[in-house]
Motif scaffolding. Structure first.
Motif, short mmCIF file in Angstrom:
data_model
loop_
_atom_site.label_atom_id
_atom_site.label_comp_id
_atom_site.label_asym_id
_atom_site.label_seq_id
_atom_site.Cartn_x
_atom_site.Cartn_y
_atom_site.Cartn_z
N ILE A 212 1.98 -64.24 73.68
CA ILE A 212 0.60 -63.99 74.10
C ILE A 212 0.00 -65.12 74.94
CG2 ILE A 212 -1.77 -63.75 73.21
CD1 ILE A 212 -0.55 -61.88 71.04
N PRO A 213 0.12 -66.41 74.52
CA PRO A 213 -0.45 -67.47 75.35
C PRO A 213 0.12 -67.49 76.78
CG PRO A 213 0.16 -68.33 73.20
CD PRO A 213 0.73 -66.96 73.28
N LEU A 214 1.43 -67.25 76.90
CA LEU A 214 2.05 -67.25 78.23
C LEU A 214 1.57 -66.07 79.07
CD1 LEU A 214 5.64 -68.16 77.02
CD2 LEU A 214 4.25 -69.57 78.54
N LEU A 215 1.43 -64.90 78.45
CA LEU A 215 0.96 -63.73 79.19
C LEU A 215 -0.50 -63.91 79.60
CD1 LEU A 215 2.62 -60.90 77.04
CD2 LEU A 215 3.37 -61.79 79.27
N THR A 235 7.02 -62.28 98.28
CA THR A 235 8.43 -61.95 98.02
C THR A 235 9.05 -62.85 96.94
OG1 THR A 235 9.14 -63.39 99.83
CG2 THR A 235 8.83 -61.05 100.34
N GLU A 236 8.28 -63.79 96.42
CA GLU A 236 8.82 -64.66 95.36
C GLU A 236 8.98 -63.87 94.05
OE1 GLU A 236 7.72 -68.85 93.12
OE2 GLU A 236 6.66 -68.30 94.95
N TYR A 237 7.88 -63.23 93.60
CA TYR A 237 7.93 -62.44 92.37
C TYR A 237 7.31 -61.05 92.54
CZ TYR A 237 9.11 -66.76 89.93
OH TYR A 237 9.73 -67.92 89.52
N GLY A 238 6.58 -60.83 93.62
CA GLY A 238 5.89 -59.57 93.82
C GLY A 238 4.39 -59.80 94.00
N VAL A 239 3.64 -58.70 94.02
CA VAL A 239 2.20 -58.76 94.30
C VAL A 239 1.43 -59.32 93.11
CG1 VAL A 239 0.16 -57.40 94.89
CG2 VAL A 239 2.37 -56.86 95.95
N HIS A 240 1.78 -58.90 91.90
CA HIS A 240 1.02 -59.32 90.71
C HIS A 240 1.80 -60.23 89.77
CE1 HIS A 240 -0.41 -55.17 91.86
NE2 HIS A 240 -1.55 -55.84 91.91
N TRP A 241 3.11 -60.13 89.79
CA TRP A 241 3.95 -60.88 88.84
C TRP A 241 3.93 -62.37 89.16
CZ3 TRP A 241 6.76 -58.01 85.13
CH2 TRP A 241 7.63 -58.75 84.30
N ASN A 242 4.08 -63.21 88.12
CA ASN A 242 4.29 -64.64 88.34
C ASN A 242 5.20 -65.16 87.24
OD1 ASN A 242 2.53 -65.56 86.05
ND2 ASN A 242 0.88 -64.71 87.33
N PHE A 243 5.56 -66.43 87.32
CA PHE A 243 6.56 -67.01 86.42
C PHE A 243 6.10 -67.01 84.96
CE2 PHE A 243 9.12 -70.85 84.96
CZ PHE A 243 10.31 -70.16 84.91
N PHE A 244 4.78 -67.06 84.73
CA PHE A 244 4.28 -67.01 83.35
C PHE A 244 4.63 -65.69 82.69
CE2 PHE A 244 1.27 -70.32 84.93
CZ PHE A 244 1.54 -71.29 83.99
N PHE A 245 4.60 -64.59 83.46
CA PHE A 245 4.98 -63.29 82.91
C PHE A 245 6.46 -63.27 82.54
CE2 PHE A 245 1.33 -61.46 85.56
CZ PHE A 245 0.46 -61.44 84.47
N THR A 246 7.29 -63.86 83.39
CA THR A 246 8.73 -63.93 83.08
C THR A 246 8.94 -64.67 81.77
OG1 THR A 246 9.36 -63.88 85.43
CG2 THR A 246 10.96 -64.80 83.89
N LEU A 247 8.29 -65.82 81.62
CA LEU A 247 8.42 -66.60 80.37
C LEU A 247 7.86 -65.84 79.17
CD1 LEU A 247 7.33 -70.16 81.63
CD2 LEU A 247 9.65 -69.43 81.07
N GLY A 248 6.76 -65.13 79.38
CA GLY A 248 6.10 -64.44 78.28
C GLY A 248 6.87 -63.25 77.74
#
Length: 495
Positions: A212-215, A235-248
């Motif tokens: 939850i904290p990461l998301l 093109t790194e992760y997409g329009v809304h996605w970022n690395f915190f979502f990957t970790l979460g």
């Protein structure tokens, strides 16, 4: 943000081709050689005990500024910087004897002996080399996320567009790998525990709490980037996605996969199977074309396909890291196995891990004398060569840090009691690196906030090298001060 400047910023980090593996290895080696010199100064001169202003300054220069300079001012001559760091370390090693670790006077122990020593054997030790490895990775990451916005940071170190290797591409994968390594502690504690394993739904609830904290951080970053019209590389992760979502999203998926260890007890094999199946899907279906070149549709999957599908590769990297952690974290001493033999086993395990992942990477990413697949590395896809590269690199890094600790601080793994082990570990660990490791998540957030503040305050693209270096040194000092301050006041928020 001014539209024309925003376009320049986005172009500055787009369509890049990366660097060679040799250059990336020599630049990142600076983290290991800096720790080597720190270890020589501490073990031979007790330079950082007591830890006064001179010690703090030297620690900061060695373990933070050396990495900053390796990626900027010395980016064209990293081998020279490594020589500068290694030479005095070798000289100290050959000419000075090891300093005795300061020992606190202890009251005589009552001889409950057997129970205590068996408890000590089951307890998981704190390895200074693991602390050092994770902290060095965190420092490289924090330095790079701001430095990349200045021209002083070579474009070949920034993230590549589609195919190739770069320092920052390695950084995000290493972040996930190190999280996998430390996650092995929970698995090992569960194996040592006498209570039965919790049901899957309870473990999923527990992992969701960790996520939850990461998301939330991912949502805050998404809102701030969109709300402030901040320059972004879609093109790194997409329009809304970022690395915190990957970790979460990693913890719950790992719990789901964890049940498979009853059938396949090796996390390395699970990681390899995941990477292979993903690569087969990329090569035998339209998935690769869809991720890289298909038009972005209105649906969320199409808008964020890089983040969603690269998650599979990062998941494999996490599993590979957990496999390494399972092998190197336990104490490994038994009635018939001495501490020296246990440490030798750890070093051998890391060598074998490095050889295993490196060999498969060689055959997967090159023609390998006509027997290889010659698949290029892609961080955007997080494909199989990327998974293998990250796993091989981090296994070798862990070996180098472990070897340094073994040579300069052998008393750490030979300690007979938990109290003695804690004292020896403290003597053998840089306070700056200890602080960066302890406050991992909070420092990563602070680094992101400072990066945003700097980019919104000054035109980083128009700064010359002296100006850029001045800003980056102040940024590194502020981040180090925050790390030491949180450590002093016992504020812990690690990844």
């Amino acid at each position: 943000m001014d539209p024309s400047y925003k376009a320049r910023k986005e172009a500055f980090v787009s369509n890049l081709a990366g660097s060679t593996l040799w250059e990336i290895n020599t630049v990142t080696l600076v983290a290991s050689t800096s720790v080597l010199l720190w270890s020589a100064l501490q073990s031979r001169l007790s330079f950082f005990t007591p830890y006064g202003p001179a010690g703090i300054a030297a620690d900061f220069i060695l373990n933070v500024l050396a990495i900053l300079f390796a990626t900027t001012a010395y980016s064209s001559a990293p081998v020279l910087l490594n020589i500068f760091l290694v030479s005095p370390a070798v000289l100290l090693f050959l000419t000075r004897h090891t300093q005795r670790t300061p020992q606190k006077a202890k009251p005589p122990r009552k001889s409950k002996a057997k129970d205590e020593s068996s408890e000590d054997q089951l307890a998981l030790p704190v390895h200074p080399f693991l602390t050092t490895y994770r902290a060095a990775m965190m420092i490289v990451t924090c330095v790079a996320i701001l430095a990349v916005d200045f021209r002083a940071f070579p474009r070949r170190f920034a993230k590549v567009e589609n195919w190739g290797t770069s320092l920052m591409d390695l950084g995000v994968g290493s972040f996930v790998f190190s999280a996998g390594v430390v996650s092995a502690r929970a698995v090992l504690k569960g194996r040592n525990s006498k209570t039965p394993k919790a049901a899957l739904h309870k473990r999923l609830i527990g992992s969701a709490r960790h996520s939850i904290p990461l998301l939330v951080l991912g949502l805050i970053r998404l809102w701030s980037v969109k709300g402030l019209d901040y320059a972004e590389h879609v093109t790194e992760y997409g329009v809304h996605w970022n690395f915190f979502f990957t970790l979460g999203f990693l913890p719950p998926f790992v719990e789901l996969f964890d049940s498979l260890t009853n059938l396949i007890p090796s996390y390395e094999v699970l990681a390899l199977l995941t990477a292979v199946l993903y690569q087969v899907a990329l090569e035998s279906t339209d998935l690769k074309r869809y991720i890289l070149v298909a038009p972005r549709g209105p649906d969320l999957l199409s808008k964020n396909r890089e983040g969603v599908f690269s998650f599979i590769g990062y998941f494999a990297i996490f599993l590979a890291g957990r496999g390494v952690g399972i092998r190197i974290i336990p104490r490994g001493t038994w009635a018939t196995k001495t501490p020296q033999q246990a440490r030798k086993s750890v070093l051998q395990s890391l060598v074998l891990q490095g050889l295993f992942w490196s060999t498969i990477f060689f055959f997967n990413s090159t023609y390998a004398f006509g027997y290889g697949a010659n698949i290029p590395v892609s961080r955007r896809l997080a494909n199989m060569p990327y998974v293998l590269w990250v796993s091989a690199f981090n296994s070798v890094q862990l070996f180098l840090f472990c070897l340094t600790e073994t040579v300069f601080f052998p008393a750490v793994h030979r300690a007979a009691t938990k109290e003695s082990e804690a004292e020896q570990a403290k003597f053998a660990t840089s306070p700056v690196l200890h602080a960066f490791n302890r406050g991992g998540l909070a420092l990563f957030l602070i680094a992101n906030l400072l990066t945003g503040a700097v980019n919104l305050s000054i035109p980083t693209l128009d700064m010359n090298t002296p100006q850029a270096m001045g800003i980056l040194i102040v940024y590194a000092a502020v981040l180090t001060g925050a790390a030491l301050g949180m450590d002093k006041y016992n504020i812990k928020l690690s990844l």
